[in-house]
Design a protein around this motif. Sequence first.
Motif, PDB file in Angstrom:
ATOM      1  N   SER A  38      -0.621  -1.150  14.889  1.00  0.00           N
ATOM      2  CA  SER A  38      -1.197  -1.196  13.643  1.00  0.00           C
ATOM      3  C   SER A  38      -2.894  -2.096  13.910  1.00  0.00           C
ATOM      4  O   SER A  38      -3.588  -2.034  13.420  1.00  0.00           O
ATOM      5  CB  SER A  38      -0.574  -1.771  12.471  1.00  0.00           C
ATOM      6  OG  SER A  38      -0.438  -3.170  13.017  1.00  0.00           O
ATOM      7  N   TYR A  58      -6.149  -3.126   8.388  1.00  0.00           N
ATOM      8  CA  TYR A  58      -6.192  -4.256   7.374  1.00  0.00           C
ATOM      9  C   TYR A  58      -6.666  -4.470   6.275  1.00  0.00           C
ATOM     10  O   TYR A  58      -6.537  -3.742   4.534  1.00  0.00           O
ATOM     11  CB  TYR A  58      -4.950  -5.231   7.504  1.00  0.00           C
ATOM     12  CG  TYR A  58      -3.327  -4.727   8.034  1.00  0.00           C
ATOM     13  CD1 TYR A  58      -2.406  -4.620   7.879  1.00  0.00           C
ATOM     14  CD2 TYR A  58      -3.498  -4.430   9.957  1.00  0.00           C
ATOM     15  CE1 TYR A  58      -0.962  -4.229   8.349  1.00  0.00           C
ATOM     16  CE2 TYR A  58      -1.950  -4.452  10.057  1.00  0.00           C
ATOM     17  CZ  TYR A  58      -1.049  -4.414   9.743  1.00  0.00           C
ATOM     18  OH  TYR A  58       0.516  -4.497  10.116  1.00  0.00           O
ATOM     19  N   LEU A  61      -7.976  -1.113   4.617  1.00  0.00           N
ATOM     20  CA  LEU A  61      -7.592   0.156   3.405  1.00  0.00           C
ATOM     21  C   LEU A  61      -7.233  -0.582   2.101  1.00  0.00           C
ATOM     22  O   LEU A  61      -7.029   0.533   1.063  1.00  0.00           O
ATOM     23  CB  LEU A  61      -5.725  -0.754   3.210  1.00  0.00           C
ATOM     24  CG  LEU A  61      -5.113  -0.371   4.542  1.00  0.00           C
ATOM     25  CD1 LEU A  61      -3.907  -1.486   3.903  1.00  0.00           C
ATOM     26  CD2 LEU A  61      -4.742   0.882   4.776  1.00  0.00           C
ATOM     27  N   ASP A  64     -10.088   1.886   1.033  1.00  0.00           N
ATOM     28  CA  ASP A  64      -9.747   3.541   1.077  1.00  0.00           C
ATOM     29  C   ASP A  64      -9.505   3.624  -0.114  1.00  0.00           C
ATOM     30  O   ASP A  64      -8.896   3.187  -0.512  1.00  0.00           O
ATOM     31  CB  ASP A  64      -8.807   3.574   2.082  1.00  0.00           C
ATOM     32  CG  ASP A  64      -8.695   4.765   2.747  1.00  0.00           C
ATOM     33  OD1 ASP A  64      -8.807   6.103   1.598  1.00  0.00           O
ATOM     34  OD2 ASP A  64      -7.295   4.685   3.369  1.00  0.00           O
ATOM     35  N   PHE A  67      -6.396   6.233  -0.378  1.00  0.00           N
ATOM     36  CA  PHE A  67      -4.996   5.247  -0.015  1.00  0.00           C
ATOM     37  C   PHE A  67      -5.317   4.682  -1.400  1.00  0.00           C
ATOM     38  O   PHE A  67      -3.429   4.837  -2.239  1.00  0.00           O
ATOM     39  CB  PHE A  67      -5.546   4.432   0.562  1.00  0.00           C
ATOM     40  CG  PHE A  67      -3.751   3.520   0.939  1.00  0.00           C
ATOM     41  CD1 PHE A  67      -2.587   3.921   1.950  1.00  0.00           C
ATOM     42  CD2 PHE A  67      -3.786   2.347   0.542  1.00  0.00           C
ATOM     43  CE1 PHE A  67      -1.580   3.518   1.695  1.00  0.00           C
ATOM     44  CE2 PHE A  67      -2.496   1.771   0.632  1.00  0.00           C
ATOM     45  CZ  PHE A  67      -1.474   2.089   1.136  1.00  0.00           C
ATOM     46  N   ILE A 252       0.426   8.685   4.195  1.00  0.00           N
ATOM     47  CA  ILE A 252      -0.063   7.377   5.505  1.00  0.00           C
ATOM     48  C   ILE A 252      -0.023   9.476   6.546  1.00  0.00           C
ATOM     49  O   ILE A 252       0.324   8.786   8.209  1.00  0.00           O
ATOM     50  CB  ILE A 252       1.822   7.102   5.706  1.00  0.00           C
ATOM     51  CG1 ILE A 252       1.618   5.658   4.678  1.00  0.00           C
ATOM     52  CG2 ILE A 252       1.983   6.887   6.950  1.00  0.00           C
ATOM     53  CD1 ILE A 252       2.671   4.956   4.580  1.00  0.00           C
ATOM     54  N   GLU A 255      -2.279  10.824   7.196  1.00  0.00           N
ATOM     55  CA  GLU A 255      -3.953  10.314   7.792  1.00  0.00           C
ATOM     56  C   GLU A 255      -2.828   9.577   9.207  1.00  0.00           C
ATOM     57  O   GLU A 255      -3.939   9.521  10.437  1.00  0.00           O
ATOM     58  CB  GLU A 255      -3.515   8.099   7.846  1.00  0.00           C
ATOM     59  CG  GLU A 255      -4.906   6.963   7.934  1.00  0.00           C
ATOM     60  CD  GLU A 255      -5.431   7.972   7.592  1.00  0.00           C
ATOM     61  OE1 GLU A 255      -6.826   7.382   8.236  1.00  0.00           O
ATOM     62  OE2 GLU A 255      -6.392   7.921   6.363  1.00  0.00           O
ATOM     63  N   TYR A 264      -4.448   3.750  12.149  1.00  0.00           N
ATOM     64  CA  TYR A 264      -4.891   2.994  11.012  1.00  0.00           C
ATOM     65  C   TYR A 264      -3.593   3.366  10.142  1.00  0.00           C
ATOM     66  O   TYR A 264      -3.348   3.064   8.905  1.00  0.00           O
ATOM     67  CB  TYR A 264      -6.045   3.724  10.567  1.00  0.00           C
ATOM     68  CG  TYR A 264      -6.626   3.282   8.807  1.00  0.00           C
ATOM     69  CD1 TYR A 264      -6.368   2.003   8.717  1.00  0.00           C
ATOM     70  CD2 TYR A 264      -6.792   4.601   8.101  1.00  0.00           C
ATOM     71  CE1 TYR A 264      -6.559   2.415   6.901  1.00  0.00           C
ATOM     72  CE2 TYR A 264      -7.344   4.593   6.802  1.00  0.00           C
ATOM     73  CZ  TYR A 264      -7.118   3.255   6.849  1.00  0.00           C
ATOM     74  OH  TYR A 264      -7.857   2.991   4.991  1.00  0.00           O
ATOM     75  N   LYS A 268      -0.984   1.288   7.449  1.00  0.00           N
ATOM     76  CA  LYS A 268      -0.486   1.908   6.077  1.00  0.00           C
ATOM     77  C   LYS A 268       1.199   1.443   5.712  1.00  0.00           C
ATOM     78  O   LYS A 268       1.247   1.471   4.836  1.00  0.00           O
ATOM     79  CB  LYS A 268      -1.353   3.091   5.528  1.00  0.00           C
ATOM     80  CG  LYS A 268      -2.242   3.485   5.348  1.00  0.00           C
ATOM     81  CD  LYS A 268      -3.279   4.575   4.966  1.00  0.00           C
ATOM     82  CE  LYS A 268      -4.214   4.354   4.806  1.00  0.00           C
ATOM     83  NZ  LYS A 268      -4.972   6.667   4.377  1.00  0.00           N
TER      84      LYS A 268
END
Length: 294
Positions: A38, A58, A61, A64, A67, A252, A255, A264, A268
């Motif tokens: 990650s 992180y 996010l 995004d 998301f 996820i 992605e 990435y 998530k």
Amino acid sequence: MKNKKRKNAGWFALFTGPLLFVFATVVVIPFLIGVGYSFFSWDGLPLNPKVFVGMRNYTRLFSDSRFLVSARHTVIFTVFAVVLINVLGLAFALMVTTRLKVRNVARAMLFMPYLIGGLILGYIWKFILGDGLSYIGEALGSESVLLSNWLLNPTMAMVALVVVSTWQMAGYIMIIYITGIMAIPDDVIEAASVDGAGFWQTLTKIKFPLLMPSFTICLFMTLSNCFKIFDVNLSLTAGGPSNATEMFAMNIYNEIFSQSNFGYGQAKAIVFLLVVAVITLFQVSITKKREVEM
């Protein structure tokens, strides 16, 4: 005494060793590797380089939008599904613990949907709520949204997910509530009846407080399962229409496997794990405090 302790330790190692090994290799080690990934920008291909980006995955996010929208969809779905699953599961449990003659058959029939795999279940209901309802609507000449393809309407597609998940899980939750109801001593119910308590008073003042351990388990299971829903989401709506039913897990998945953003996607997944863990632990702590001893 020492020989006995050594013998007990040997048996303990014999039975727990393989389980701990499997748990470590299947859960712990992949999780730690995922945490490491990650912090990198990587497309998941072994020959391509991994670029260390630190906490950038992180922080990304929070900007995004897709998301964040999938998070909102997941929360909406979870709230409605958890309530419906537990209400129906408890209602079914109360029904089949009466003197109903067909209670055993009813238990089997209500539990049966849980035995169907999520992917298969999704494809079955995709036909029913898609082509099936459209055909009935055309045959009747109706333009009602209830007799059209639910999966092409963003609102009805979300309703379809809630309906299918409830239909699958309610019977399983019913079994846990049945266990809790049957554990309530008969003399407690008889004493309440002698004191003049009616059905509703007995249910709310006697049975519900004594069912709190069952509520704790059922709420934990439904919360975690609804937040993690993927198989039914994939086979029933595939996140459509226009990502209107894309949940956390599917976002996820897309992605990592559709966008090839492995690092990435792992970030998530870690955030997703923390969110589910915090919510379920908070729920367990709240309901545990309300449990009473029989």
